[in-house]
Write a protein that holds these residues in place. Structure first.
Motif, PDB file in Angstrom:
ATOM      1  N   GLN A  92      -3.260  -8.031  -1.256  1.00 26.45           N
ATOM      2  CA  GLN A  92      -4.306  -7.764  -2.235  1.00 26.45           C
ATOM      3  C   GLN A  92      -4.881  -6.371  -1.983  1.00 26.45           C
ATOM      4  OE1 GLN A  92      -7.828 -10.251  -2.299  1.00 26.45           O
ATOM      5  NE2 GLN A  92      -8.130  -9.749  -4.452  1.00 26.45           N
ATOM      6  N   ILE A  93      -4.920  -5.583  -3.042  1.00 23.44           N
ATOM      7  CA  ILE A  93      -5.452  -4.227  -2.952  1.00 23.44           C
ATOM      8  C   ILE A  93      -6.974  -4.297  -3.050  1.00 23.44           C
ATOM      9  CG2 ILE A  93      -5.472  -1.939  -4.004  1.00 23.44           C
ATOM     10  CD1 ILE A  93      -2.599  -2.602  -5.030  1.00 23.44           C
ATOM     11  N   VAL A  94      -7.656  -3.695  -2.067  1.00 21.27           N
ATOM     12  CA  VAL A  94      -9.118  -3.718  -2.045  1.00 21.27           C
ATOM     13  C   VAL A  94      -9.736  -2.380  -2.459  1.00 21.27           C
ATOM     14  CG1 VAL A  94      -9.269  -5.616  -0.396  1.00 21.27           C
ATOM     15  CG2 VAL A  94      -9.186  -3.280   0.449  1.00 21.27           C
ATOM     16  N   ALA A  95      -8.967  -1.310  -2.395  1.00 22.04           N
ATOM     17  CA  ALA A  95      -9.425   0.009  -2.859  1.00 22.04           C
ATOM     18  C   ALA A  95      -8.188   0.876  -3.068  1.00 22.04           C
ATOM     19  CB  ALA A  95     -10.353   0.661  -1.842  1.00 22.04           C
ATOM     20  N   ALA A  96      -8.259   1.790  -4.029  1.00 24.39           N
ATOM     21  CA  ALA A  96      -7.099   2.652  -4.293  1.00 24.39           C
ATOM     22  C   ALA A  96      -7.506   3.877  -5.093  1.00 24.39           C
ATOM     23  CB  ALA A  96      -6.025   1.874  -5.053  1.00 24.39           C
ATOM     24  N   LYS A  97      -6.690   4.902  -4.936  1.00 24.92           N
ATOM     25  CA  LYS A  97      -6.817   6.125  -5.732  1.00 24.92           C
ATOM     26  C   LYS A  97      -5.392   6.523  -6.106  1.00 24.92           C
ATOM     27  CE  LYS A  97      -8.509  10.865  -5.497  1.00 24.92           C
ATOM     28  NZ  LYS A  97      -9.082  11.891  -4.622  1.00 24.92           N
ATOM     29  N   PRO A  98      -5.112   6.795  -7.386  1.00 27.96           N
ATOM     30  CA  PRO A  98      -3.743   7.088  -7.810  1.00 27.96           C
ATOM     31  C   PRO A  98      -3.258   8.464  -7.359  1.00 27.96           C
ATOM     32  CG  PRO A  98      -5.240   7.417  -9.632  1.00 27.96           C
ATOM     33  CD  PRO A  98      -6.066   6.854  -8.498  1.00 27.96           C
ATOM     34  N   ARG A 115       2.332  19.743  -9.232  1.00 28.05           N
ATOM     35  CA  ARG A 115       2.599  19.114  -7.943  1.00 28.05           C
ATOM     36  C   ARG A 115       1.867  17.782  -7.910  1.00 28.05           C
ATOM     37  NH1 ARG A 115       6.331  22.207  -4.849  1.00 28.05           N
ATOM     38  NH2 ARG A 115       6.220  24.267  -5.773  1.00 28.05           N
ATOM     39  N   VAL A 116       2.205  16.959  -6.914  1.00 30.44           N
ATOM     40  CA  VAL A 116       1.602  15.638  -6.789  1.00 30.44           C
ATOM     41  C   VAL A 116       0.662  15.613  -5.593  1.00 30.44           C
ATOM     42  CG1 VAL A 116       2.059  13.176  -6.473  1.00 30.44           C
ATOM     43  CG2 VAL A 116       3.685  14.587  -7.739  1.00 30.44           C
ATOM     44  N   LEU A 117      -0.573  15.244  -5.839  1.00 35.77           N
ATOM     45  CA  LEU A 117      -1.526  14.998  -4.765  1.00 35.77           C
ATOM     46  C   LEU A 117      -1.519  13.493  -4.515  1.00 35.77           C
ATOM     47  CD1 LEU A 117      -3.713  16.045  -2.835  1.00 35.77           C
ATOM     48  CD2 LEU A 117      -5.375  15.673  -4.671  1.00 35.77           C
ATOM     49  N   ASP A 118      -1.123  13.103  -3.292  1.00 34.66           N
ATOM     50  CA  ASP A 118      -0.995  11.678  -2.973  1.00 34.66           C
ATOM     51  C   ASP A 118      -2.339  10.969  -2.986  1.00 34.66           C
ATOM     52  OD1 ASP A 118       1.730  11.862  -2.653  1.00 34.66           O
ATOM     53  OD2 ASP A 118       1.654  12.017  -0.470  1.00 34.66           O
ATOM     54  N   GLY A 119      -2.345   9.811  -3.618  1.00 34.63           N
ATOM     55  CA  GLY A 119      -3.500   8.915  -3.577  1.00 34.63           C
ATOM     56  C   GLY A 119      -3.351   7.964  -2.404  1.00 34.63           C
ATOM     57  N   TYR A 120      -4.140   6.907  -2.398  1.00 37.24           N
ATOM     58  CA  TYR A 120      -4.065   5.935  -1.302  1.00 37.24           C
ATOM     59  C   TYR A 120      -4.198   4.514  -1.823  1.00 37.24           C
ATOM     60  CZ  TYR A 120      -9.126   5.436  -1.715  1.00 37.24           C
ATOM     61  OH  TYR A 120     -10.381   5.191  -2.203  1.00 37.24           O
ATOM     62  N   VAL A 121      -3.811   3.557  -0.980  1.00 33.57           N
ATOM     63  CA  VAL A 121      -3.971   2.128  -1.253  1.00 33.57           C
ATOM     64  C   VAL A 121      -4.466   1.479   0.033  1.00 33.57           C
ATOM     65  CG1 VAL A 121      -2.858  -0.031  -1.928  1.00 33.57           C
ATOM     66  CG2 VAL A 121      -2.076   2.122  -2.920  1.00 33.57           C
ATOM     67  N   LYS A 122      -5.632   0.872  -0.043  1.00 24.89           N
ATOM     68  CA  LYS A 122      -6.171   0.092   1.068  1.00 24.89           C
ATOM     69  C   LYS A 122      -5.968  -1.369   0.679  1.00 24.89           C
ATOM     70  CE  LYS A 122     -10.326  -0.178   3.905  1.00 24.89           C
ATOM     71  NZ  LYS A 122     -11.692   0.346   4.096  1.00 24.89           N
ATOM     72  N   PHE A 123      -5.292  -2.141   1.545  1.00 26.18           N
ATOM     73  CA  PHE A 123      -4.958  -3.508   1.156  1.00 26.18           C
ATOM     74  C   PHE A 123      -5.046  -4.480   2.331  1.00 26.18           C
ATOM     75  CE2 PHE A 123      -1.095  -1.351   2.379  1.00 26.18           C
ATOM     76  CZ  PHE A 123      -0.324  -2.286   3.052  1.00 26.18           C
ATOM     77  N   LEU A 124      -5.183  -5.749   1.982  1.00 25.97           N
ATOM     78  CA  LEU A 124      -5.194  -6.840   2.955  1.00 25.97           C
ATOM     79  C   LEU A 124      -3.934  -7.656   2.786  1.00 25.97           C
ATOM     80  CD1 LEU A 124      -8.854  -8.159   2.557  1.00 25.97           C
ATOM     81  CD2 LEU A 124      -7.947  -6.733   4.400  1.00 25.97           C
ATOM     82  N   LEU A 125      -3.393  -8.118   3.893  1.00 25.88           N
ATOM     83  CA  LEU A 125      -2.264  -9.045   3.852  1.00 25.88           C
ATOM     84  C   LEU A 125      -2.770 -10.445   4.169  1.00 25.88           C
ATOM     85  CD1 LEU A 125       0.560  -7.005   5.623  1.00 25.88           C
ATOM     86  CD2 LEU A 125       0.164  -7.341   3.175  1.00 25.88           C
ATOM     87  N   PHE A 126      -2.200 -11.407   3.455  1.00 18.71           N
ATOM     88  CA  PHE A 126      -2.557 -12.809   3.620  1.00 18.71           C
ATOM     89  C   PHE A 126      -1.308 -13.591   4.008  1.00 18.71           C
ATOM     90  CE2 PHE A 126      -5.709 -11.049   0.888  1.00 18.71           C
ATOM     91  CZ  PHE A 126      -6.851 -11.808   1.029  1.00 18.71           C
TER      92      PHE A 126
END
Length: 164
Positions: A92-98, A115-126
Protein backbone atom coordinates in the motif's frame (compact mmCIF):
# COMPACT_ATOMS: atom_id res chain seq x y z
CA UNK A 1 14.62 10.66 -3.57
CA UNK A 2 16.95 9.11 -6.13
CA UNK A 3 19.90 11.45 -6.69
CA UNK A 4 20.98 9.95 -10.01
CA UNK A 5 21.58 12.36 -12.92
CA UNK A 6 18.55 13.44 -14.91
CA UNK A 7 17.69 10.92 -17.62
CA UNK A 8 16.53 11.80 -21.13
CA UNK A 9 12.75 11.75 -21.44
CA UNK A 10 12.09 9.45 -24.36
CA UNK A 11 9.04 7.44 -25.38
CA UNK A 12 9.47 3.97 -26.79
CA UNK A 13 7.56 1.16 -28.46
CA UNK A 14 9.31 -1.24 -26.07
CA UNK A 15 6.85 -1.52 -23.19
CA UNK A 16 7.96 -2.36 -19.67
CA UNK A 17 4.92 -4.65 -19.29
CA UNK A 18 3.07 -7.04 -21.54
CA UNK A 19 -0.48 -7.39 -20.22
CA UNK A 20 -2.14 -10.79 -20.57
CA UNK A 21 -5.63 -11.45 -19.23
CA UNK A 22 -5.57 -8.07 -17.48
CA UNK A 23 -2.24 -8.43 -15.64
CA UNK A 24 1.42 -7.65 -16.30
CA UNK A 25 2.84 -10.95 -17.52
CA UNK A 26 5.69 -12.38 -15.44
CA UNK A 27 5.68 -9.64 -12.80
CA UNK A 28 6.19 -10.46 -9.12
CA UNK A 29 3.18 -8.41 -8.04
CA UNK A 30 -0.17 -8.93 -9.76
CA UNK A 31 -0.26 -5.54 -11.47
CA UNK A 32 -3.53 -4.92 -13.29
CA UNK A 33 -3.71 -3.30 -16.70
CA UNK A 34 -5.59 -0.42 -15.04
CA UNK A 35 -2.10 0.73 -13.90
CA UNK A 36 -1.01 1.58 -17.47
CA UNK A 37 -1.34 5.29 -16.68
CA UNK A 38 0.95 4.89 -13.63
CA UNK A 39 3.48 3.11 -15.86
CA UNK A 40 3.18 5.90 -18.48
CA UNK A 41 1.91 3.47 -21.11
CA UNK A 42 -0.38 5.27 -23.54
CA UNK A 43 -2.22 4.38 -26.72
CA UNK A 44 -0.92 7.03 -29.11
CA UNK A 45 -1.97 8.04 -32.61
CA UNK A 46 0.80 7.76 -35.21
CA UNK A 47 0.89 8.49 -38.93
CA UNK A 48 2.72 6.72 -41.68
CA UNK A 49 2.26 7.71 -45.32
CA UNK A 50 -0.64 9.95 -44.21
CA UNK A 51 -2.46 6.97 -42.69
CA UNK A 52 -3.31 7.11 -38.99
CA UNK A 53 -2.86 4.15 -36.69
CA UNK A 54 -2.57 3.63 -32.94
CA UNK A 55 0.15 1.94 -30.94
CA UNK A 56 1.12 1.59 -27.30
CA UNK A 57 4.05 3.80 -26.28
CA UNK A 58 6.10 3.69 -23.06
CA UNK A 59 7.27 6.84 -21.32
CA UNK A 60 9.42 7.61 -18.26
CA UNK A 61 6.82 9.47 -16.17
CA UNK A 62 5.82 6.86 -13.60
CA UNK A 63 3.13 8.21 -11.30
CA UNK A 64 2.05 5.75 -8.63
CA UNK A 65 0.14 7.61 -5.92
CA UNK A 66 -0.98 7.57 -2.31
CA UNK A 67 -3.67 5.05 -1.41
CA UNK A 68 -3.02 2.55 -4.19
CA UNK A 69 -2.98 -1.10 -3.11
CA UNK A 70 -1.31 -3.87 -5.07
CA UNK A 71 -1.39 -7.59 -4.29
CA UNK A 72 0.79 -10.50 -5.36
CA UNK A 73 -2.27 -12.69 -6.09
CA UNK A 74 -4.68 -12.05 -8.95
CA UNK A 75 -7.56 -13.54 -6.97
CA UNK A 76 -7.38 -10.68 -4.44
CA UNK A 77 -8.90 -8.34 -7.03
CA UNK A 78 -11.96 -10.46 -7.80
CA UNK A 79 -13.03 -12.50 -4.78
CA UNK A 80 -11.64 -11.25 -1.49
CA UNK A 81 -12.20 -14.36 0.67
CA UNK A 82 -10.48 -16.67 -1.85
CA UNK A 83 -7.87 -14.04 -2.67
CA UNK A 84 -6.96 -13.50 0.99
CA UNK A 85 -6.02 -17.19 1.22
CA UNK A 86 -3.62 -16.81 -1.73
CA UNK A 87 -2.00 -13.47 -0.84
CA UNK A 88 1.58 -13.67 0.41
CA UNK A 89 2.33 -9.96 0.05
CA UNK A 90 0.40 -6.73 -0.40
CA UNK A 91 1.76 -3.25 -0.95
CA UNK A 92 0.00 0.00 0.00
CA UNK A 93 1.37 3.37 -1.05
CA UNK A 94 1.26 5.89 1.80
CA UNK A 95 2.92 8.86 0.04
CA UNK A 96 4.23 9.52 -3.46
CA UNK A 97 5.45 12.11 -5.91
CA UNK A 98 5.47 11.34 -9.67
CA UNK A 99 8.40 11.51 -12.05
CA UNK A 100 8.20 14.90 -13.73
CA UNK A 101 9.57 16.46 -16.92
CA UNK A 102 12.28 19.08 -16.63
CA UNK A 103 12.85 21.39 -19.60
CA UNK A 104 16.52 22.06 -20.34
CA UNK A 105 17.74 24.49 -23.00
CA UNK A 106 21.19 23.84 -24.38
CA UNK A 107 22.85 27.27 -24.34
CA UNK A 108 25.22 26.37 -27.18
CA UNK A 109 22.74 24.86 -29.65
CA UNK A 110 19.64 26.61 -28.26
CA UNK A 111 17.80 23.27 -28.50
CA UNK A 112 15.26 22.25 -25.88
CA UNK A 113 15.43 18.80 -24.29
CA UNK A 114 13.32 17.18 -21.65
CA UNK A 115 14.78 15.21 -18.78
CA UNK A 116 13.14 13.18 -16.02
CA UNK A 117 13.28 14.23 -12.39
CA UNK A 118 12.64 11.08 -10.34
CA UNK A 119 9.74 11.09 -7.93
CA UNK A 120 9.34 8.76 -4.96
CA UNK A 121 7.01 6.12 -3.50
CA UNK A 122 6.76 5.51 0.23
CA UNK A 123 4.92 2.24 0.87
CA UNK A 124 4.06 -0.40 3.46
CA UNK A 125 4.18 -4.13 2.89
CA UNK A 126 1.57 -6.39 4.42
CA UNK A 127 1.60 -10.13 5.03
CA UNK A 128 -1.32 -12.35 5.99
CA UNK A 129 -1.72 -13.46 9.60
CA UNK A 130 -1.30 -17.18 10.40
CA UNK A 131 -4.90 -18.04 9.54
CA UNK A 132 -4.94 -15.94 6.36
CA UNK A 133 -7.89 -14.00 7.79
CA UNK A 134 -6.41 -10.50 7.54
CA UNK A 135 -3.36 -8.60 6.33
CA UNK A 136 -0.88 -7.22 8.84
CA UNK A 137 1.64 -4.41 8.08
CA UNK A 138 5.22 -5.44 8.76
CA UNK A 139 7.72 -3.16 6.99
CA UNK A 140 7.93 0.11 5.06
CA UNK A 141 10.15 1.39 2.27
CA UNK A 142 10.90 4.61 0.44
CA UNK A 143 11.86 4.09 -3.23
CA UNK A 144 12.19 6.26 -6.30
CA UNK A 145 9.28 5.73 -8.72
CA UNK A 146 11.70 3.80 -10.98
CA UNK A 147 12.90 1.53 -8.15
CA UNK A 148 9.29 0.95 -7.08
CA UNK A 149 8.40 -0.23 -10.60
CA UNK A 150 11.42 -2.56 -10.45
CA UNK A 151 10.16 -3.94 -7.12
CA UNK A 152 6.70 -4.60 -8.60
CA UNK A 153 8.34 -6.42 -11.48
CA UNK A 154 11.00 -8.43 -9.62
CA UNK A 155 10.05 -8.46 -5.93
CA UNK A 156 13.56 -7.24 -5.05
CA UNK A 157 13.80 -4.95 -2.03
CA UNK A 158 16.84 -2.89 -1.09
CA UNK A 159 17.54 -2.74 2.64
CA UNK A 160 18.98 0.77 2.30
CA UNK A 161 15.49 2.03 1.47
CA UNK A 162 13.87 0.54 4.56
CA UNK A 163 12.02 2.86 6.93
CA UNK A 164 10.05 2.36 10.14
Amino acid sequence: MDTSPLKKAERSRNLIANFIEGFADGWYMALQDSFKVELDIKLTERKKDKISYYEWIQGPYYCFSEGQLIYDAREAYTHWQNGLKKINLACQIVAAKPNIPIKIVNEVTDKTEYRVLDGYVKFLLFKPDEGHTRLVPYVGYNFSQNDFVNFLKTGELEEKNYHE
